[in-house]
Structure formats: structure tokens, C-alpha cells
Design a protein around this motif. Structure first.
Motif, PDB file in Angstrom:
ATOM      1  N   ASN A   1       0.820  -1.209   0.000  1.00 17.12           N
ATOM      2  CA  ASN A   1       0.000   0.000   0.000  1.00 17.12           C
ATOM      3  C   ASN A   1       0.857   1.263   0.000  1.00 17.12           C
ATOM      4  O   ASN A   1       0.483   2.280  -0.576  1.00 17.12           O
ATOM      5  CB  ASN A   1      -0.917   0.023   1.228  1.00 17.12           C
ATOM      6  CG  ASN A   1      -2.077  -0.921   1.064  1.00 17.12           C
ATOM      7  OD1 ASN A   1      -2.571  -1.116  -0.047  1.00 17.12           O
ATOM      8  ND2 ASN A   1      -2.488  -1.530   2.149  1.00 17.12           N
TER       9      ASN A   1
ATOM     10  N   THR B   1      -7.707   2.055  -2.911  1.00 17.65           N
ATOM     11  CA  THR B   1      -6.540   2.902  -2.714  1.00 17.65           C
ATOM     12  C   THR B   1      -6.163   3.570  -4.026  1.00 17.65           C
ATOM     13  O   THR B   1      -5.027   3.950  -4.232  1.00 17.65           O
ATOM     14  CB  THR B   1      -5.351   2.070  -2.209  1.00 17.65           C
ATOM     15  OG1 THR B   1      -5.194   0.947  -3.083  1.00 17.65           O
ATOM     16  CG2 THR B   1      -5.591   1.566  -0.803  1.00 17.65           C
TER      17      THR B   1
ATOM     18  N   TYR C   1      -2.202   8.262   2.818  1.00 18.10           N
ATOM     19  CA  TYR C   1      -1.880   6.982   3.444  1.00 18.10           C
ATOM     20  C   TYR C   1      -1.321   7.219   4.844  1.00 18.10           C
ATOM     21  O   TYR C   1      -1.674   6.528   5.806  1.00 18.10           O
ATOM     22  CB  TYR C   1      -0.865   6.228   2.581  1.00 18.10           C
ATOM     23  CG  TYR C   1      -0.550   4.851   3.098  1.00 18.10           C
ATOM     24  CD1 TYR C   1      -1.574   3.915   3.242  1.00 18.10           C
ATOM     25  CD2 TYR C   1       0.729   4.491   3.468  1.00 18.10           C
ATOM     26  CE1 TYR C   1      -1.302   2.656   3.742  1.00 18.10           C
ATOM     27  CE2 TYR C   1       1.007   3.239   3.958  1.00 18.10           C
ATOM     28  CZ  TYR C   1      -0.017   2.322   4.089  1.00 18.10           C
ATOM     29  OH  TYR C   1       0.256   1.081   4.593  1.00 18.10           O
TER      30      TYR C   1
ATOM     31  N   GLU D   1      -4.131   8.100   7.167  1.00 18.70           N
ATOM     32  CA  GLU D   1      -4.937   6.923   7.507  1.00 18.70           C
ATOM     33  C   GLU D   1      -4.242   6.067   8.563  1.00 18.70           C
ATOM     34  O   GLU D   1      -4.853   5.637   9.541  1.00 18.70           O
ATOM     35  CB  GLU D   1      -5.202   6.092   6.254  1.00 18.70           C
ATOM     36  CG  GLU D   1      -6.142   4.937   6.504  1.00 18.70           C
ATOM     37  CD  GLU D   1      -6.332   4.079   5.271  1.00 18.70           C
ATOM     38  OE1 GLU D   1      -7.333   4.268   4.594  1.00 18.70           O
ATOM     39  OE2 GLU D   1      -5.456   3.240   4.979  1.00 18.70           O
TER      40      GLU D   1
ATOM     41  N   LYS E   1     -14.147   1.297   3.432  1.00 21.89           N
ATOM     42  CA  LYS E   1     -13.411   1.815   4.597  1.00 21.89           C
ATOM     43  C   LYS E   1     -14.090   3.022   5.216  1.00 21.89           C
ATOM     44  O   LYS E   1     -13.985   3.248   6.416  1.00 21.89           O
ATOM     45  CB  LYS E   1     -11.983   2.186   4.171  1.00 21.89           C
ATOM     46  CG  LYS E   1     -11.097   0.975   3.984  1.00 21.89           C
ATOM     47  CD  LYS E   1      -9.639   1.355   3.930  1.00 21.89           C
ATOM     48  CE  LYS E   1      -9.256   1.918   2.599  1.00 21.89           C
ATOM     49  NZ  LYS E   1      -7.834   2.134   2.430  1.00 21.89           N
TER      50      LYS E   1
ATOM     51  N   GLN F   1      -7.821  -4.223   8.965  1.00 25.54           N
ATOM     52  CA  GLN F   1      -7.380  -5.124   7.892  1.00 25.54           C
ATOM     53  C   GLN F   1      -8.580  -5.739   7.175  1.00 25.54           C
ATOM     54  O   GLN F   1      -8.552  -5.957   5.962  1.00 25.54           O
ATOM     55  CB  GLN F   1      -6.471  -6.224   8.450  1.00 25.54           C
ATOM     56  CG  GLN F   1      -5.128  -5.712   8.955  1.00 25.54           C
ATOM     57  CD  GLN F   1      -4.364  -4.947   7.897  1.00 25.54           C
ATOM     58  OE1 GLN F   1      -4.462  -5.232   6.708  1.00 25.54           O
ATOM     59  NE2 GLN F   1      -3.622  -3.932   8.311  1.00 25.54           N
TER      60      GLN F   1
ATOM     61  N   GLU G   1      -9.822  -3.288   4.715  1.00 23.50           N
ATOM     62  CA  GLU G   1      -8.987  -3.278   3.511  1.00 23.50           C
ATOM     63  C   GLU G   1      -9.457  -4.356   2.540  1.00 23.50           C
ATOM     64  O   GLU G   1      -9.633  -4.121   1.351  1.00 23.50           O
ATOM     65  CB  GLU G   1      -7.518  -3.556   3.855  1.00 23.50           C
ATOM     66  CG  GLU G   1      -6.816  -2.482   4.650  1.00 23.50           C
ATOM     67  CD  GLU G   1      -6.394  -1.295   3.796  1.00 23.50           C
ATOM     68  OE1 GLU G   1      -6.384  -1.440   2.558  1.00 23.50           O
ATOM     69  OE2 GLU G   1      -6.115  -0.236   4.371  1.00 23.50           O
TER      70      GLU G   1
ATOM     71  N   GLU H   1     -13.005  -3.621   1.072  1.00 19.49           N
ATOM     72  CA  GLU H   1     -13.042  -2.568   0.061  1.00 19.49           C
ATOM     73  C   GLU H   1     -12.405  -3.048  -1.248  1.00 19.49           C
ATOM     74  O   GLU H   1     -12.880  -2.722  -2.325  1.00 19.49           O
ATOM     75  CB  GLU H   1     -12.356  -1.304   0.578  1.00 19.49           C
ATOM     76  CG  GLU H   1     -12.399  -0.184  -0.447  1.00 19.49           C
ATOM     77  CD  GLU H   1     -12.323   1.218   0.163  1.00 19.49           C
ATOM     78  OE1 GLU H   1     -13.029   1.490   1.140  1.00 19.49           O
ATOM     79  OE2 GLU H   1     -11.557   2.028  -0.371  1.00 19.49           O
TER      80      GLU H   1
ATOM     81  N   TYR I   1      -4.965 -10.508   3.746  1.00 16.29           N
ATOM     82  CA  TYR I   1      -5.357 -10.401   5.160  1.00 16.29           C
ATOM     83  C   TYR I   1      -4.481 -11.313   6.008  1.00 16.29           C
ATOM     84  O   TYR I   1      -3.955 -10.901   7.049  1.00 16.29           O
ATOM     85  CB  TYR I   1      -6.829 -10.778   5.310  1.00 16.29           C
ATOM     86  CG  TYR I   1      -7.304 -10.881   6.745  1.00 16.29           C
ATOM     87  CD1 TYR I   1      -7.625  -9.736   7.473  1.00 16.29           C
ATOM     88  CD2 TYR I   1      -7.440 -12.120   7.368  1.00 16.29           C
ATOM     89  CE1 TYR I   1      -8.060  -9.828   8.785  1.00 16.29           C
ATOM     90  CE2 TYR I   1      -7.870 -12.219   8.681  1.00 16.29           C
ATOM     91  CZ  TYR I   1      -8.186 -11.080   9.388  1.00 16.29           C
ATOM     92  OH  TYR I   1      -8.610 -11.171  10.681  1.00 16.29           O
TER      93      TYR I   1
END
Lengths: 304, 451
Positions: free
Chosen positions: A83, A255, A263, A266, B202, B412, B415, B418, B434
Motif C-alpha cells: 500500500n 486505494t 496513506y 490513515e 473503509k 485489515q 482493507e 473494500e 489479510y
């Protein structure tokens, strides 16, 4: 980076030793409070965030009261974090797209087109462009949101239904940032262009150089230092840009438009990993410093 | 120069003054700061606390209650609270707390245990059921908050939409497939009606994890986030992938909201104030409190909701026993360990959570009442025929593994959700990511059960 060695300035007026303490007091006393405040509210937090970047500090949980020094763990995690890499690439795209190409070129073009125009044209164009610059980031984001939203102006004009902020989020934030930031480049270039000697341009025209050649061989070389300075300023500004993207797409969808400042936010303030967030901030700082060094270097090369 | 100096000194004094102790002012009266959240469409807690402030101040002269609202959604509230709690000087004395965040603050020593006070409060023994008392229990077995709400979750559906699509009313889905089939039917028969909504991005934070993902995961055979026997977090596995596959199906078959809506912080307002009343939506996976959006106390009442809306259980994956799944959480009033006037702070919590004020809150918010006397009050059930159903879901409900690490695990999950919602990852890829991220989130691979 090399620093040109200049001869030491000649000492003209050495004060007698008795009054030298008074001399120090003379500037220290009025400056003192400002220095204290700066140290407290600027240097303090900066040093703290550098320190925190090497700990596992969080905003909640046991690590928020008993954080430990973890060495480079945050940084090794950072460079192994897909990420972060993604955000880094997006930041690069954002800076190149909206600042280096978008704002810079558009600002230059507008400034060039304005040369020799009437007073009314200039003030109208200036007014419109600068208005975009003056509005707060959040307002600009709200404008672009209603322009790009599904029931927004753009779709109404084109007669289509398209979720622009979700199908092309990077393009949306880049366009919005170009729209907002062009005024700065335009002002810099307007000032620079007014310094270009008219007779030089006219002489070139008499010699048979077309508008393209005149621009390439006369105007641009003469304003090259302004170009570099402008590039440096807008690069640094865009690198740290947060509010516009946050308000427009929130870094999403997923993202897809999450640049590094988003980022960082967050991680630090939604997932409460302030240590990790600070590590990201530190990396950003280094990247910004590298960019400035690069531009400064280019200016120096020009001067040599 | 003298003037500059004087000015600077004045400024410094003012700056120093900011950090000064405001707990007790010159006249000897005390101040209690209470932090809570408020939204234009969610004024219910503010109403309850304003009442409580009046009652408390009338009974306790010399103590002022300072109500500090945080404007915004849950996520904004968590951040604000965490930042204020960083320093004893800025920490509020009493605050609204989401139960899943309690253990993180217990671990940090930021919450004060209430057991000594609760022992002297007859209401605690008489009015709070044992299951509800666990809501804010710390890892050390002490109680850290008095519940103001509890909840369960299930499916809401629009009866007009179902009738037009030729689906049976009342609707009783037995498996995930029944839910998907109904959604597909709506899509096919009524192209301009949205078949299904859930939270899966999110921006909806914990709502996505709990109302969205966990309602699916805990409905799979032995699906869980945390293995109680081995005391380890479960790293993905088939159940995890299956839950994500359901979400994937919803969005890839376009049975769910458009991406813009899925990522809209105000999705719940669209669902409850626009889509359901206008028969533009078939099914929503959401909480017991949903009906409060339509009550007369709401900002946009919808009188016909009792006839137009139906509610039913979220089925387990293939109809496994007990046939239904629900998740429960809730909010508590908690006391900061930094509070200078703890007895006064407790007294305020006791007033705020008494029967009268709890009732005010439950009637407004539609949250399930934690107190027996409120649940038994005719006013509580009178206006809301769905209450009994959602209260009864307590028999099948699950609780989150509310350990200190849970908020990070939840992040997580969001994440993964999404990524599947936008289609940037397949359910398998998202599960793998994950599993990869889990050890960092929970503090080491030894706390993870590989699948």
C-alpha cells in the motif's frame, strides 16, 4: 552539493568588547520570545515526530503509554508494504501530472498568451485564474465534486452517466489540482516574462525567427531560472497536498487515489499507528529534500 | 522594545494558561467534562445528556457539567477521542465509548474501573441483564462502562418492492443463496430498483466490519475471527474467502449500490431517507436501530414504514443451525482514569443511564435498550413493532473478540472488503493479503492460527 566559496565579508566595524554583550542583547531580547515559541511549537514537534518514527507508539492501546524503541522496524515494514509503494507511485503521478506538466505548462501558456493583450482581457483572465487559487481547498473540492458527480455538471453537459470520481479518480484529482494551482505558476511566469527585453525578441523577429523559434531560443532561455524556481515550489507544494484529495475522493475508491500524505493520515489517525505514520512522514521529508536538491543543482549548473 | 517584551510575556502567560487545571475554578466549584458524538440526523444522545445535565446540576450544586460534542460519524469520534486521551490535561472525564475500543484503553490504563461504584448502585444488579453487563468488561474482569445501548443485526426489506418483483411476503430466507436469488429477481423484474445494500468500504469503518463482514463470517460453519480454544487469531481460511465471495457476488453482479454510493459516508441516510421510503431499494443488511430513521422523532419521518417494511434474520451460509446469525455490540458511558473528581463523574454516569434518560435515548435512537425496565416500558415497544424481533435475536447473536488488537484486525478486514467491493482484488487475493497482514496487526506470528 557544492557551495561556492565566497571571500569573507570585510569586517568594517568591530564594536569595542564592552558593548559586545549589549550588542547581543540588542537582538536577542526582542528575538528571544519568537525563538522560544518556534523551538517549542515547531522544532519540538518535529523532533518528537522524528523520535516517534523509531518507536511503536500508537494513539490507543498499551503502546500509547509504554511505547518502545523499535529501531528501523517501521522503515523495513514500510518498504515491504504494497500500500505504501502504491501510494508512492500515485504521489509521483500526481506531482508529475498536476504540477510539473499541468500547472507549470498551463501557467506558462496563459502568461504567454496574455503578453500584449489589453488591460481588460488581462484583468478578466487574471481574476478568473486567481479566483480558483484563492478559494480554500475544501471549497475547491466541493466545486469539483459537484462538477464530476453522477448528477453533476459534466455529465449534464455531455449527456452521459458516468461516475468520474470512481472510474478515473487520479485524473479527477489531477485536473482539480491543475485548476486550483495554475494561478501560482501564471503569476511567476507573468513576472518573469515582463523582464524579457522586448528589443531582443524584436531583433529575432527581424532576423526571420518565427514565434516558435523566438519562444524556444529567446524567451525560455531567458526565464529558465524562474522555471526552475517555480518547478521547485510547486513540486514541494503538490508533494504534501492533502486536503483537496481527501475531500474529493478520500483516497478511494480502494486505494486508487491514495497518495502518500493520505496513506500517512490513515495509518496515523484512523488506525492510530502514529509511529508508523511518522516514519512515512520522515520518508516524505527526505523525498521532498531530494527534489529540492535536484532543482537547486539544476539552477547551479545553469549558473556555472 | 519594552513594549515588545511586555507583549511577548503576555503571550507566554496566555500560552502557559492554556495548560492550566480547569477541574476546579477559583470559586471552588467543580467541572465535569463529558464527550459524546452528535450528527444532524442523530441528535438522540445529545438530547439525553442535556436532560441528564439539568437533573444532575439541580441535585449537585457546585458541580458544572460541560458537554463537549464531537460533530461527525463514528470514525471521526474515535480519532478525536483517541487524540484527547493522549494527555491527562485534555482527556474528558466521562465519555461515550464504543465497546470494541474499550480493551485498548483498558490496556493503556486510560479507563477507570467502575466495580466499586456499581456495587453501590442497585440498578446495576436489578436492571442490567448479565449478557449486557459483559459489554465493557476488561481483560482483567473489571467493568469499565455502563451500557446505554445494545444492538443486533438482520435484514430489512421493502414489501412493495417484493410484491412487485413477485417475491413472497413475509420473506424468510434460509441460506445466503436465498438472499442472492431474491436480489437477482429484483434486479431482473425491476431494473430501476436497487436490489441490496450493505456496508463494505473503509469510509464506513467498523460498520463495514461488523454489519457487513462479520454478519457473513459468523454465519459460515465455524467461521470466527478468533479461536477461543487456542487463543489465536484465525488467518483467513475458507470461511473468510466465502464471506468475501458473497460481497464480491453482490458487486460484480451489480446487485449492490453503485461505487459512488458504496463509498458515500452518507449511504445510511440515502438508504433510510430516500431509497426505502421511495421503494427504490429491496434489501438492506443493517442494524436493529434502522427503524429510528422513520419514527416521528426523526428528521424525516415515514409513517407508513410499519406496513411497508419487513425484517427478517440474516441466514447462515447453507442454513446451518441455528439458522440465523447476528452480531452485537453497543456503546457505554465510561470514566477516564484521569478524572480528578471520580465520585462526581460516577454520579453523572448513574444519572445519565437511569431509567428516564435511557428511555429517552432508546426511543430516539432506536437502539435496543440495555435496561430491563426500559425494555418493559410500553412506550418503548409501542411505536416500534420491530423491537421484539431484534431483541429476540440475542439468542443467536455473537460478540466481537474485543481484545486490544481488535481495532487493528478490523482495519485489515476493511482493507479486504473494500478491495473486493471495488473489484481490485479477488476474494482469494484479499484473503491472502489479510492473512499476510494479520501477524503485524496482532503483534506477532505466534498469535496467529494459520489456515
Amino acid at each position: 552539493m557544492t557551495v561556492a566559496t565566497a571571500p569573507a565579508p570585510p569586517v568594517t566595524n568591530t564594536p569595542p568588547s564592552g558593548s559586545s554583550r549589549r550588542g547581543v542583547l540588542r537582538w536577542l531580547l526582542p528575538l528571544g520570545p519568537a525563538i522560544v515559541l518556534l523551538a517549542l511549537f515547531l522544532a519540538g514537534p518535529i523532533l518528537w515526530s522524528v523520535y516517534v518514527a523509531f518507536t511503536n507508539e500508537t494513539l490507543t492501546g498499551s503502546a500509547s503509554v509504554n511505547s518502545e524503541f523499535v529501531g528501523l522496524a517501521n522503515f523495513t515494514r514500510l518498504f515491504d508494504d504494497p500500500n505504501f509503494i502504491n501510494s508512492f507511485v500515485l504521489t509521483f503521478v500526481f506531482v508529475i501530472g498536476s504540477a510539473v506538466i499541468g500547472q507549470n505548462t498551463l501557467g506558462l501558456i496563459i502568461a504567454l498568451l496574455q503578453r500584449g493583450r489589453g488591460r481588460t482581457t488581462r484583468s478578466v483572465v487574471n481574476g478568473v485564474v486567481i479566483a480558483a487559487w484563492v478559494v480554500p481547498e475544501v471549497v475547491a473540492a466541493a466545486c469539483w465534486f459537484s462538477f464530476l458527480a453522477e448528477e453533476g455538471t459534466l455529465n449534464a453537459v455531455l449527456g452521459i452517466s458516468q461516475e468520474w470520481l470512481y472510474t478515473a479518480p487520479m485524473l479527477a484529482v489531477i485536473l482539480a489540482n491543475v485548476w486550483r494551482g495554475t494561478a501560482f505558476s501564471m503569476l511567476v511566469y507573468s513576472a518573469a516574462l515582463s523582464e524579457v527585453p522586448k528589443d531582443l525578441v524584436e531583433a529575432a523577429a527581424v532576423d526571420g525567427a518565427g514565434p516558435g523559434r523566438r519562444l524556444l531560443h529567446i524567451t525560455l532561455p531567458l526565464i529558465r531560472r524562474s522555471i526552475m524556481a517555480n518547478l521547485m515550489l510547486i513540486t514541494l507544494q503538490t508533494l504534501a497536498s492533502f486536503g483537496l484529495i481527501y475531500a474529493l475522493t478520500g483516497g478511494g475508491p480502494g486505494t486508487a487515489s491514495q497518495t502518500t500524505p493520505l496513506y500517512m493520515y490513515e495509518q496515523a489517525f484512523r488506525y492510530f499507528e502514529i509511529g508508523y505514520g511518522s516514519a512515512i512522514a520522515l520518508v516524505m521529508l527526505v523525498v521532498g529534500a531530494l527534489f529540492s536538491l535536484l532543482y537547486l543543482r539544476l539552477i547551479k549548473v545553469e549558473d556555472a | 522594545m519594552r513594549r515588545t517584551l511586555a507583549g511577548s510575556l503576555l503571550l507566554l502567560t496566555a500560552v502557559a494558561g492554556c495548560g492550566a487545571d480547569t477541574e476546579q475554578n477559583a470559586s471552588g466549584s467543580k467541572e465535569l467534562e463529558v464527550l459524546y458524538k452528535v450528527e444532524p440526523t442523530w441528535p438522540h444522545l445529545e438530547k439525553m445528556l442535556t436532560d441528564a445535565k439539568k437533573q444532575y446540576e439541580a441535585a449537585h450544586s457546585g458541580v458544572t457539567v460541560k458537554l463537549t460534542p464531537v460533530q461527525g460519524n463514528n470514525e471521526a469520534y474515535y480519532t478525536k477521542l483517541a487524540l484527547l486521551n493522549r494527555s491527562p490535561d485534555s482527556a474528558p472525564d466521562v465519555y461515550l465509548h464504543d465497546t470494541f475500543q474499550v480493551n485498548a484503553d483498558v490496556a493503556a490504563g486510560k479507563l477507570a474501573p467502575l466495580d466499586d461504584y456499581l456495587a453501590t448502585w442497585p440498578d446495576w444488579k436489578e436492571q442490567f441483564p448479565d449478557s449486557v453487563k459483559q459489554a465493557a468488561k476488561g481483560g482483567d474482569g473489571k467493568i469499565y462502562g455502563v451500557p446505554i445501548s445494545t444492538d443486533t443485526r438482520g435484514l430489512w426489506y421493502q414489501k412493495d418492492v417484493f410484491a412487485k418483483a413477485g417475491l413472497p411476503v413475509p420473506w424468510e430466507p434460509k441460506t445466503w443463496n436465498d438472499v442472492l436469488t431474491a436480489a437477482r429477481t429484483i434486479k431482473q423484474k425491476l431494473p430501476d430498483v436497487l436490489p441490496f445494500t450493505m456496508y463494505s468500504t473503509k469510509i464506513h469503518g467498523e460498520a463495514s466490519t461488523m454489519q457487513g463482514f462479520e454478519m457473513l463470517l459468523y454465519g459460515t460453519p465455524e467461521g470466527t475471527l478468533y479461536d477461543e480454544a487456542q487463543k489465536k487469531w484465525v488467518a483467513g481460511g475458507k470461511q473468510f474467502t466465502d464471506a468475501l465471495t458473497f460481497v464480491n457476488t453482490i458487486y460484480r453482479e451489480e446487485l449492490g449500490p453503485k461505487q459512488a454510493d458504496a463509498h458515500n459516508a452518507k449511504l445510511a441516510d440515502k438508504v433510510n431517507y430516500e431509497w426505502f421510503p421511495n421503494a427504490k431499494l429491496g434489501i438492506a443488511l443493517d442494524g436493529a436501530w434502522t427503524a429510528s430513521a422513520w419514527k416521528p422523532t426523526s428528521t424525516k419521518p415515514w409513517a407508513e414504514w410499519k406496513d411497508k417494511m419487513g425484517w427478517t434474520v440474516m441466514p447462515t451460509q447453507n442454513g446451518e443451525e441455528p439458522g440465523a446469525v447476528s452480531m452485537s455490540g453497543g456503546w457505554v458511558m465510561a470514566m477516564s482514569s484521569y478524572a480528578k473528581n471520580k465520585q462526581e463523574a460516577w454520579d453523572f454516569i448513574a444519572v445519565a443511564t437511569n431509567k428516564e434518560n435511557s428511555l429517552t435515548y432508546s426511543l430516539g435512537s432506536g437502539d435496543l435498550a440495555p435496561r430491563k425496565d426500559v425494555a418493559a416500558d410500553p412506550k418503548y415497544t409501542a411505536d416500534n413493532p420491530s423491537v421484539k424481533f431484534f431483541t429476540d435475536l440475542a439468542s443467536v447473536t455473537h460478540y466481537r473478540p474485543a481484545f486490544e488488537e481488535y481495532p487493528k484486525v478490523s482495519a485489515q478486514i476493511q482493507e479486504a472488503l473494500e478491495a473486493v467491493t471495488t473489484g481490485s482484488k479477488t476474494p482469494e487475493e484479499a484473503t491472502a493479503d489479510y492473512a499476510k497482514a494479520l501477524p503485524t496487526a496482532v503483534g506477532g506470528p505466534d498469535k496467529v492460527l494459520a489456515k
